[in-house]
Design an enzyme around this catalytic site. Structure first.
Site, mmCIF file in Angstrom:
data_model
loop_
_atom_site.group_PDB
_atom_site.id
_atom_site.type_symbol
_atom_site.label_atom_id
_atom_site.label_comp_id
_atom_site.label_asym_id
_atom_site.label_seq_id
_atom_site.Cartn_x
_atom_site.Cartn_y
_atom_site.Cartn_z
ATOM 1 C CG ASP A 29 -2.012 1.019 1.150
ATOM 2 O OD1 ASP A 29 -1.708 2.234 1.164
ATOM 3 O OD2 ASP A 29 -3.187 0.614 1.066
ATOM 4 C CG ASN A 86 -12.654 -0.278 2.975
ATOM 5 O OD1 ASN A 86 -12.909 -0.890 4.005
ATOM 6 N ND2 ASN A 86 -11.545 0.419 2.814
ATOM 7 N N GLY A 92 -15.819 3.367 2.847
ATOM 8 C CA GLY A 92 -14.425 3.790 2.798
ATOM 9 C C GLY A 92 -13.688 3.439 1.518
ATOM 10 C CD GLN A 93 -14.803 0.209 -3.638
ATOM 11 O OE1 GLN A 93 -15.980 0.008 -3.347
ATOM 12 N NE2 GLN A 93 -14.207 -0.407 -4.640
ATOM 13 C CG HIS A 99 -8.718 -2.455 -2.888
ATOM 14 N ND1 HIS A 99 -9.681 -1.709 -3.546
ATOM 15 C CD2 HIS A 99 -8.362 -1.736 -1.802
ATOM 16 C CE1 HIS A 99 -9.877 -0.579 -2.891
ATOM 17 N NE2 HIS A 99 -9.100 -0.576 -1.822
ATOM 18 C CG HIS A 101 -7.141 -2.303 2.659
ATOM 19 N ND1 HIS A 101 -6.254 -1.283 2.447
ATOM 20 C CD2 HIS A 101 -8.289 -1.956 2.026
ATOM 21 C CE1 HIS A 101 -6.839 -0.346 1.728
ATOM 22 N NE2 HIS A 101 -8.084 -0.733 1.453
#
Length: 113
Positions: A29, A86, A92-93, A99, A101
Site C-alpha cells: 500500500d 471496503n 471507505g472505498q 481490493h 487490505h
C-alpha cells in the site's frame, strides 16, 4: 479504462509487487496504516463487492489464499493480521476496483474506523 489498479496491473503505474499470478496481484500500500500493509486484488476489473457474481467465486477465493501466503512471507501470520474490504463511499472505498487490505505488525483495535 481510467482505473488506477487496472493501470497498475498493466504495468503503467509502478508498485512494489509481493505476489503475482495470472489472476491476482499483491502489492505494498502506498499509504500504509500499519507497519505491514499490502493489498490483494484480482487482475480483472470488478468495481465493488456489489458487482460480484457467482461466476467470480473461484477468482475471489484466491484473494485470502494469497493474503495468507504473503502475510506468512512478511512475518506477520503467527502474531496475526487484519483483512478488510471496503465497499462504496460510506464503506471507505476510494479506488473502485475491489481490493483486500492486509494489515499487521501491530495490535489492531476494535471497532475499526
Amino acid at each position: 479504462m481510467d482505473c488506477l489498479f487496472c493501470k497498475l496491473v498493466q504495468g503503467d503505474i509502478p508498485a512494489t509487487i509481493l505476489y503475482q499470478d495470472d489472476d491476482v496481484i499483491a502489492f505494498e500500500d502506498i499509504a500504509p496504516q500499519a507497519p505491514t500493509h499490502f493489498l490483494v486484488i484480482p487482475k480483472r476489473h470488478i468495481s465493488t463487492l456489489n458487482d460480484v457474481s457467482d461466476d467470480d467465486a473461484a477468482l475471489l477465493g484466491k484473494l485470502p489464499i494469497v493474503a495468507a501466503r504473503v502475510a506468512k512471507e512478511k512475518g506477520i501470520a503467527e502474531d496475526g493480521f487484519r483483512v478488510t474490504m471496503n465497499c462504496n463511499e460510506m464503506g471507505g472505498q476510494t479506488v473502485y476496483h475491489i481490493h483486500m487490505h492486509v494489515l499487521g505488525g501491530r495490535a489492531m483495535t476494535w471497532p475499526p474506523g
